[in-house]
Design an enzyme around this catalytic site. Structure first.
Site, PDB file in Angstrom:
ATOM      1  CG  ASP A  89       0.510  -2.778  10.688  1.00  0.00           C
ATOM      2  OD1 ASP A  89       1.443  -2.277  10.017  1.00  0.00           O
ATOM      3  OD2 ASP A  89      -0.401  -3.442  10.165  1.00  0.00           O
ATOM      4  CG  HIS A  96      -8.279   3.413  -0.642  1.00  0.00           C
ATOM      5  ND1 HIS A  96      -9.351   2.598  -0.407  1.00  0.00           N
ATOM      6  CD2 HIS A  96      -7.216   2.594  -0.821  1.00  0.00           C
ATOM      7  CE1 HIS A  96      -8.971   1.330  -0.454  1.00  0.00           C
ATOM      8  NE2 HIS A  96      -7.679   1.304  -0.688  1.00  0.00           N
ATOM      9  NE  ARG A 150      -3.664   2.287   1.507  1.00  0.00           N
ATOM     10  CZ  ARG A 150      -3.685   1.166   0.816  1.00  0.00           C
ATOM     11  NH1 ARG A 150      -3.568   1.207  -0.510  1.00  0.00           N
ATOM     12  NH2 ARG A 150      -3.816   0.005   1.419  1.00  0.00           N
ATOM     13  NE  ARG A 202     -28.022  10.908   7.650  1.00  0.00           N
ATOM     14  CZ  ARG A 202     -29.229  10.867   8.187  1.00  0.00           C
ATOM     15  NH1 ARG A 202     -29.489   9.956   9.124  1.00  0.00           N
ATOM     16  NH2 ARG A 202     -30.167  11.725   7.845  1.00  0.00           N
ATOM     17  CG  MET A 244      -7.943   2.905   5.533  1.00  0.00           C
ATOM     18  SD  MET A 244      -6.699   3.136   4.258  1.00  0.00           S
ATOM     19  CE  MET A 244      -7.608   2.551   2.833  1.00  0.00           C
ATOM     20  CB  THR A 288       2.416   0.459   6.418  1.00  0.00           C
ATOM     21  OG1 THR A 288       1.037   0.177   6.710  1.00  0.00           O
ATOM     22  CG2 THR A 288       3.240   0.191   7.657  1.00  0.00           C
ATOM     23  CB  ILE A 289      -1.330   4.821   6.555  1.00  0.00           C
ATOM     24  CG1 ILE A 289      -2.387   3.781   6.189  1.00  0.00           C
ATOM     25  CG2 ILE A 289      -0.837   5.574   5.327  1.00  0.00           C
ATOM     26  CD1 ILE A 289      -3.678   4.384   5.655  1.00  0.00           C
ATOM     27  CG  ASP A 290      -2.777  -0.104   8.455  1.00  0.00           C
ATOM     28  OD1 ASP A 290      -3.555   0.865   8.368  1.00  0.00           O
ATOM     29  OD2 ASP A 290      -2.921  -1.149   7.804  1.00  0.00           O
ATOM     30  CB  ALA A 306     -14.098  10.074  18.904  1.00  0.00           C
ATOM     31  CG  ASP A 321       3.600  -7.610   7.393  1.00  0.00           C
ATOM     32  OD1 ASP A 321       2.869  -6.758   6.869  1.00  0.00           O
ATOM     33  OD2 ASP A 321       3.225  -8.774   7.620  1.00  0.00           O
ATOM     34  NE  ARG A 349     -28.696  13.888  10.416  1.00  0.00           N
ATOM     35  CZ  ARG A 349     -28.760  14.472   9.225  1.00  0.00           C
ATOM     36  NH1 ARG A 349     -27.647  14.918   8.649  1.00  0.00           N
ATOM     37  NH2 ARG A 349     -29.912  14.602   8.609  1.00  0.00           N
ATOM     38  NE  ARG A 361      -1.055  -5.365  -0.554  1.00  0.00           N
ATOM     39  CZ  ARG A 361      -1.532  -4.132  -0.406  1.00  0.00           C
ATOM     40  NH1 ARG A 361      -2.113  -3.545  -1.447  1.00  0.00           N
ATOM     41  NH2 ARG A 361      -1.438  -3.492   0.740  1.00  0.00           N
ATOM     42  N   GLY A 413       0.821  -1.203   0.000  1.00  0.00           N
ATOM     43  CA  GLY A 413       0.000   0.000   0.000  1.00  0.00           C
ATOM     44  C   GLY A 413       0.855   1.253   0.000  1.00  0.00           C
ATOM     45  NE  ARG A 425      -5.712  -6.452   5.836  1.00  0.00           N
ATOM     46  CZ  ARG A 425      -4.898  -5.742   5.049  1.00  0.00           C
ATOM     47  NH1 ARG A 425      -5.371  -4.737   4.349  1.00  0.00           N
ATOM     48  NH2 ARG A 425      -3.613  -6.039   4.963  1.00  0.00           N
TER      49      ARG A 425
END
Length: 323
Positions: A134, A254, A257, A248, A174, A130-132, A191, A107, A167, A76, A15, A176
Protein backbone atom coordinates in the site's frame (compact mmCIF):
# COMPACT_ATOMS: atom_id res chain seq x y z
CA UNK A 1 27.09 14.43 -6.94
CA UNK A 2 28.76 11.10 -6.02
CA UNK A 3 28.94 10.59 -2.28
CA UNK A 4 31.91 9.01 -0.54
CA UNK A 5 30.67 6.11 1.54
CA UNK A 6 32.73 4.32 4.13
CA UNK A 7 30.10 3.07 6.56
CA UNK A 8 26.41 2.29 5.94
CA UNK A 9 23.83 1.52 8.60
CA UNK A 10 20.68 -0.44 7.84
CA UNK A 11 17.52 -1.00 9.88
CA UNK A 12 14.13 -2.70 9.60
CA UNK A 13 11.16 -0.89 11.06
CA UNK A 14 7.41 -1.34 11.49
CA UNK A 15 5.75 -4.65 10.67
CA UNK A 16 8.04 -7.46 9.56
CA UNK A 17 7.72 -8.79 6.01
CA UNK A 18 9.15 -11.86 4.26
CA UNK A 19 12.15 -10.78 2.23
CA UNK A 20 13.62 -8.39 4.78
CA UNK A 21 16.49 -10.80 5.50
CA UNK A 22 17.07 -11.19 1.76
CA UNK A 23 17.39 -7.41 1.55
CA UNK A 24 19.83 -7.29 4.47
CA UNK A 25 22.02 -9.84 2.69
CA UNK A 26 21.84 -8.07 -0.67
CA UNK A 27 22.60 -4.61 0.79
CA UNK A 28 25.53 -5.95 2.79
CA UNK A 29 27.05 -7.91 -0.09
CA UNK A 30 26.65 -5.02 -2.55
CA UNK A 31 28.25 -2.58 -0.12
CA UNK A 32 31.09 -4.80 1.09
CA UNK A 33 32.13 -5.74 -2.42
CA UNK A 34 32.75 -2.02 -2.89
CA UNK A 35 34.72 -1.72 0.33
CA UNK A 36 31.92 -0.18 2.39
CA UNK A 37 31.44 -1.25 6.00
CA UNK A 38 27.87 -2.18 7.01
CA UNK A 39 26.29 -2.09 10.47
CA UNK A 40 22.83 -3.34 11.36
CA UNK A 41 20.62 -1.37 13.72
CA UNK A 42 18.69 -3.67 16.01
CA UNK A 43 15.00 -3.06 16.81
CA UNK A 44 14.41 -0.25 14.35
CA UNK A 45 14.51 3.36 15.51
CA UNK A 46 14.83 2.26 19.14
CA UNK A 47 18.19 0.78 18.19
CA UNK A 48 19.31 4.10 16.73
CA UNK A 49 18.37 5.83 19.97
CA UNK A 50 20.09 3.19 22.13
CA UNK A 51 23.21 2.85 19.94
CA UNK A 52 22.36 -0.83 19.43
CA UNK A 53 24.44 -1.55 16.33
CA UNK A 54 26.00 -4.82 15.19
CA UNK A 55 28.52 -5.42 12.39
CA UNK A 56 27.09 -7.26 9.38
CA UNK A 57 28.92 -9.66 7.06
CA UNK A 58 27.34 -10.96 3.88
CA UNK A 59 28.85 -14.43 4.38
CA UNK A 60 26.78 -14.78 7.58
CA UNK A 61 23.63 -13.20 6.21
CA UNK A 62 23.78 -15.51 3.21
CA UNK A 63 22.51 -18.28 5.52
CA UNK A 64 19.50 -16.21 6.59
CA UNK A 65 18.29 -15.12 3.15
CA UNK A 66 15.60 -17.82 3.07
CA UNK A 67 14.17 -16.92 6.48
CA UNK A 68 11.05 -14.87 7.10
CA UNK A 69 10.95 -12.02 9.60
CA UNK A 70 14.07 -9.95 10.25
CA UNK A 71 17.22 -11.01 12.08
CA UNK A 72 17.71 -7.37 13.11
CA UNK A 73 14.34 -7.37 14.90
CA UNK A 74 11.85 -4.57 14.42
CA UNK A 75 9.74 -2.25 16.54
CA UNK A 76 7.59 0.83 16.46
CA UNK A 77 9.32 3.51 18.50
CA UNK A 78 7.35 6.04 20.52
CA UNK A 79 10.60 7.67 21.65
CA UNK A 80 11.59 8.42 18.06
CA UNK A 81 8.50 10.61 17.72
CA UNK A 82 10.09 13.07 20.15
CA UNK A 83 12.78 15.62 19.32
CA UNK A 84 14.94 14.23 22.12
CA UNK A 85 14.69 10.72 20.68
CA UNK A 86 15.63 11.84 17.18
CA UNK A 87 18.57 13.84 18.55
CA UNK A 88 19.84 10.69 20.28
CA UNK A 89 19.48 8.81 16.99
CA UNK A 90 21.56 11.45 15.22
CA UNK A 91 24.22 11.19 17.96
CA UNK A 92 24.39 7.43 17.33
CA UNK A 93 24.92 7.95 13.61
CA UNK A 94 27.64 10.54 14.19
CA UNK A 95 29.31 8.56 16.97
CA UNK A 96 29.65 5.53 14.69
CA UNK A 97 30.79 7.56 11.67
CA UNK A 98 27.77 6.50 9.64
CA UNK A 99 27.64 8.31 6.30
CA UNK A 100 24.63 6.56 4.76
CA UNK A 101 21.43 4.99 6.14
CA UNK A 102 19.10 2.45 4.51
CA UNK A 103 15.69 1.80 6.09
CA UNK A 104 13.35 -1.07 5.20
CA UNK A 105 9.70 -0.52 6.11
CA UNK A 106 6.47 1.22 5.20
CA UNK A 107 5.21 4.79 5.07
CA UNK A 108 5.68 5.27 8.83
CA UNK A 109 9.33 4.27 8.50
CA UNK A 110 9.89 6.77 5.70
CA UNK A 111 8.16 9.54 7.61
CA UNK A 112 10.53 8.80 10.48
CA UNK A 113 13.55 8.96 8.21
CA UNK A 114 12.29 12.18 6.68
CA UNK A 115 12.01 13.78 10.12
CA UNK A 116 15.49 12.48 10.97
CA UNK A 117 16.90 14.12 7.85
CA UNK A 118 15.80 17.49 9.19
CA UNK A 119 18.28 17.02 12.05
CA UNK A 120 21.31 15.75 10.15
CA UNK A 121 22.92 15.73 6.71
CA UNK A 122 23.38 11.95 6.49
CA UNK A 123 21.73 10.69 3.28
CA UNK A 124 18.97 8.10 3.66
CA UNK A 125 17.40 5.68 1.18
CA UNK A 126 14.28 3.60 1.81
CA UNK A 127 13.28 0.11 0.67
CA UNK A 128 9.51 -0.57 0.77
CA UNK A 129 8.85 -3.57 3.01
CA UNK A 130 5.22 -4.27 3.96
CA UNK A 131 2.91 -7.15 3.13
CA UNK A 132 -0.02 -4.76 2.54
CA UNK A 133 1.41 -3.45 -0.77
CA UNK A 134 0.00 0.00 0.00
CA UNK A 135 2.91 2.36 -0.67
CA UNK A 136 2.89 5.05 -3.36
CA UNK A 137 6.03 5.08 -5.49
CA UNK A 138 6.17 1.34 -6.16
CA UNK A 139 3.87 -1.20 -7.76
CA UNK A 140 4.90 -3.94 -5.36
CA UNK A 141 6.36 -4.00 -1.87
CA UNK A 142 8.66 -6.50 -0.23
CA UNK A 143 6.68 -9.31 1.42
CA UNK A 144 3.44 -8.91 -0.51
CA UNK A 145 3.91 -11.88 -2.83
CA UNK A 146 4.86 -14.18 0.06
CA UNK A 147 1.87 -13.07 2.14
CA UNK A 148 -0.51 -13.62 -0.77
CA UNK A 149 0.88 -17.12 -1.37
CA UNK A 150 0.48 -17.98 2.31
CA UNK A 151 -3.10 -16.70 2.38
CA UNK A 152 -3.96 -18.46 -0.87
CA UNK A 153 -2.62 -21.79 0.39
CA UNK A 154 -4.59 -21.41 3.63
CA UNK A 155 -7.79 -20.66 1.71
CA UNK A 156 -7.20 -23.73 -0.48
CA UNK A 157 -6.85 -25.86 2.64
CA UNK A 158 -9.97 -24.40 4.24
CA UNK A 159 -11.91 -25.11 1.05
CA UNK A 160 -11.27 -28.84 1.53
CA UNK A 161 -13.14 -28.94 4.82
CA UNK A 162 -15.72 -26.41 3.62
CA UNK A 163 -16.57 -28.64 0.67
CA UNK A 164 -16.83 -31.71 2.90
CA UNK A 165 -19.48 -30.01 5.06
CA UNK A 166 -21.06 -27.67 2.47
CA UNK A 167 -20.19 -24.75 4.71
CA UNK A 168 -19.92 -21.02 4.24
CA UNK A 169 -16.49 -19.81 5.39
CA UNK A 170 -15.57 -16.19 6.10
CA UNK A 171 -11.79 -15.90 5.94
CA UNK A 172 -10.21 -12.70 7.23
CA UNK A 173 -6.85 -11.74 5.74
CA UNK A 174 -4.54 -8.86 6.63
CA UNK A 175 -4.97 -5.43 5.10
CA UNK A 176 -5.89 -2.71 7.57
CA UNK A 177 -6.04 0.01 4.92
CA UNK A 178 -5.59 -1.99 1.74
CA UNK A 179 -7.46 -4.78 0.01
CA UNK A 180 -4.59 -6.06 -2.12
CA UNK A 181 -3.98 -9.27 -0.15
CA UNK A 182 -7.72 -10.00 -0.13
CA UNK A 183 -8.02 -9.36 -3.88
CA UNK A 184 -5.03 -11.43 -4.94
CA UNK A 185 -5.58 -14.29 -2.49
CA UNK A 186 -9.34 -14.30 -3.10
CA UNK A 187 -9.16 -14.27 -6.90
CA UNK A 188 -6.43 -16.91 -7.09
CA UNK A 189 -8.35 -19.25 -4.78
CA UNK A 190 -11.66 -18.76 -6.64
CA UNK A 191 -13.42 -17.18 -3.67
CA UNK A 192 -17.14 -16.57 -4.08
CA UNK A 193 -16.92 -13.05 -2.65
CA UNK A 194 -14.17 -10.60 -1.66
CA UNK A 195 -14.67 -7.64 0.68
CA UNK A 196 -12.11 -4.82 0.70
CA UNK A 197 -11.83 -1.39 2.39
CA UNK A 198 -11.77 0.37 -1.00
CA UNK A 199 -15.33 -0.67 -1.90
CA UNK A 200 -18.62 0.04 -0.13
CA UNK A 201 -20.78 -1.99 -2.53
CA UNK A 202 -19.12 -5.39 -2.08
CA UNK A 203 -21.25 -6.30 0.97
CA UNK A 204 -24.41 -5.80 -1.12
CA UNK A 205 -23.11 -8.13 -3.83
CA UNK A 206 -22.27 -10.74 -1.18
CA UNK A 207 -25.69 -10.63 0.46
CA UNK A 208 -27.39 -10.97 -2.93
CA UNK A 209 -25.34 -14.11 -3.61
CA UNK A 210 -26.03 -15.51 -0.13
CA UNK A 211 -29.73 -14.94 -0.69
CA UNK A 212 -29.50 -17.23 -3.72
CA UNK A 213 -27.19 -19.74 -2.05
CA UNK A 214 -28.64 -23.22 -1.91
CA UNK A 215 -25.87 -25.59 -2.72
CA UNK A 216 -23.98 -28.61 -1.54
CA UNK A 217 -20.74 -26.83 -2.37
CA UNK A 218 -18.56 -24.62 -0.21
CA UNK A 219 -19.03 -20.85 -0.27
CA UNK A 220 -15.81 -18.92 0.42
CA UNK A 221 -15.75 -15.24 1.39
CA UNK A 222 -12.43 -13.43 1.78
CA UNK A 223 -12.58 -10.32 3.96
CA UNK A 224 -9.76 -7.77 4.39
CA UNK A 225 -9.35 -6.91 8.07
CA UNK A 226 -9.79 -3.22 7.27
CA UNK A 227 -13.10 -3.68 5.45
CA UNK A 228 -15.51 -1.11 6.84
CA UNK A 229 -18.15 -3.76 7.62
CA UNK A 230 -15.88 -6.18 9.50
CA UNK A 231 -15.94 -9.96 9.46
CA UNK A 232 -18.13 -10.30 12.58
CA UNK A 233 -20.81 -8.02 11.15
CA UNK A 234 -20.66 -9.88 7.84
CA UNK A 235 -21.28 -13.14 9.69
CA UNK A 236 -24.23 -11.57 11.53
CA UNK A 237 -25.79 -10.26 8.31
CA UNK A 238 -25.45 -13.66 6.62
CA UNK A 239 -27.07 -15.42 9.56
CA UNK A 240 -29.94 -12.93 9.51
CA UNK A 241 -30.61 -13.71 5.86
CA UNK A 242 -30.43 -17.48 6.32
CA UNK A 243 -30.04 -18.87 9.83
CA UNK A 244 -29.82 -22.41 8.44
CA UNK A 245 -26.47 -21.73 6.78
CA UNK A 246 -23.59 -23.63 8.36
CA UNK A 247 -21.21 -20.69 8.87
CA UNK A 248 -17.61 -20.55 10.10
CA UNK A 249 -15.17 -17.64 10.58
CA UNK A 250 -11.41 -18.04 10.27
CA UNK A 251 -8.88 -15.25 10.86
CA UNK A 252 -5.52 -15.97 9.28
CA UNK A 253 -3.82 -13.25 11.32
CA UNK A 254 -0.07 -12.93 11.65
CA UNK A 255 0.79 -16.22 9.98
CA UNK A 256 0.64 -14.19 6.74
CA UNK A 257 3.70 -12.24 7.85
CA UNK A 258 5.83 -15.30 8.50
CA UNK A 259 7.27 -18.10 6.41
CA UNK A 260 10.00 -18.32 3.82
CA UNK A 261 9.96 -15.47 1.30
CA UNK A 262 8.90 -16.45 -2.22
CA UNK A 263 11.29 -16.37 -5.16
CA UNK A 264 9.59 -13.18 -6.33
CA UNK A 265 10.21 -11.46 -2.98
CA UNK A 266 13.83 -12.60 -2.82
CA UNK A 267 14.44 -11.27 -6.32
CA UNK A 268 12.66 -8.02 -5.48
CA UNK A 269 14.84 -7.69 -2.38
CA UNK A 270 17.99 -8.12 -4.46
CA UNK A 271 16.95 -5.54 -7.06
CA UNK A 272 15.83 -2.92 -4.55
CA UNK A 273 18.86 -3.43 -2.30
CA UNK A 274 21.45 -3.07 -5.04
CA UNK A 275 19.63 0.03 -6.26
CA UNK A 276 19.54 1.47 -2.72
CA UNK A 277 23.30 1.12 -2.21
CA UNK A 278 24.05 2.54 -5.66
CA UNK A 279 21.69 5.46 -4.98
CA UNK A 280 23.66 6.37 -1.85
CA UNK A 281 26.93 6.13 -3.76
CA UNK A 282 25.54 8.47 -6.44
CA UNK A 283 24.64 11.04 -3.81
CA UNK A 284 20.88 10.48 -3.72
CA UNK A 285 19.20 11.21 -0.40
CA UNK A 286 15.82 10.99 1.31
CA UNK A 287 14.23 8.84 -1.40
CA UNK A 288 12.61 5.43 -1.63
CA UNK A 289 13.60 2.97 -4.33
CA UNK A 290 10.67 1.16 -5.93
CA UNK A 291 9.44 -0.53 -9.09
CA UNK A 292 7.24 1.33 -11.58
CA UNK A 293 6.50 -0.45 -14.88
CA UNK A 294 9.05 -3.00 -13.64
CA UNK A 295 11.73 -0.29 -13.76
CA UNK A 296 13.69 0.89 -10.73
CA UNK A 297 12.62 4.38 -9.70
CA UNK A 298 13.43 6.78 -6.85
CA UNK A 299 10.61 8.69 -5.13
CA UNK A 300 11.25 11.44 -2.53
CA UNK A 301 10.03 10.61 0.98
CA UNK A 302 7.83 13.72 0.81
CA UNK A 303 5.77 11.98 -1.89
CA UNK A 304 5.42 8.67 -0.07
CA UNK A 305 2.00 7.95 1.37
CA UNK A 306 -0.34 5.02 1.82
CA UNK A 307 -2.32 4.05 -1.24
CA UNK A 308 -6.06 3.95 -0.58
CA UNK A 309 -7.15 2.95 -4.07
CA UNK A 310 -7.05 -0.15 -6.21
CA UNK A 311 -6.97 0.07 -9.98
CA UNK A 312 -10.09 0.02 -12.12
CA UNK A 313 -8.86 -3.23 -13.62
CA UNK A 314 -8.89 -4.93 -10.21
CA UNK A 315 -12.35 -3.54 -9.45
CA UNK A 316 -13.52 -5.01 -12.75
CA UNK A 317 -12.01 -8.39 -11.91
CA UNK A 318 -13.79 -8.34 -8.55
CA UNK A 319 -17.07 -7.63 -10.31
CA UNK A 320 -16.56 -10.46 -12.79
CA UNK A 321 -15.32 -13.16 -10.41
CA UNK A 322 -16.93 -12.42 -7.05
CA UNK A 323 -20.38 -11.11 -7.91
Amino acid sequence: MPHTLNHIAILTSGGDAPGMNSALFAVTKTAQLQGIKVSGVRKGFDGLIDNDLVPLEFQTLQHTMHLGGTVLKTARSERFLTIAGRNQAVDTLLKNNIDGLIAIGGDGTFKGIESLSQSCAIPCIGIPGTIDNDIAGTEVTLGFDSAVNTAMQCIDIIRDTAESHSRVFLIEVMGRDSGYIAIYAGLTSAADAILIPESIKDINYLLEKINRYNSEHAFIVVVAEGDEVGVELVAKKISEINSAIDLRVTKLGHLQRGGNPSAADRMLAIRLSVAAVNALIKGERNKMVGLLNNQLRLTPFTQIAKQHKVSQELHTLLTVFSC
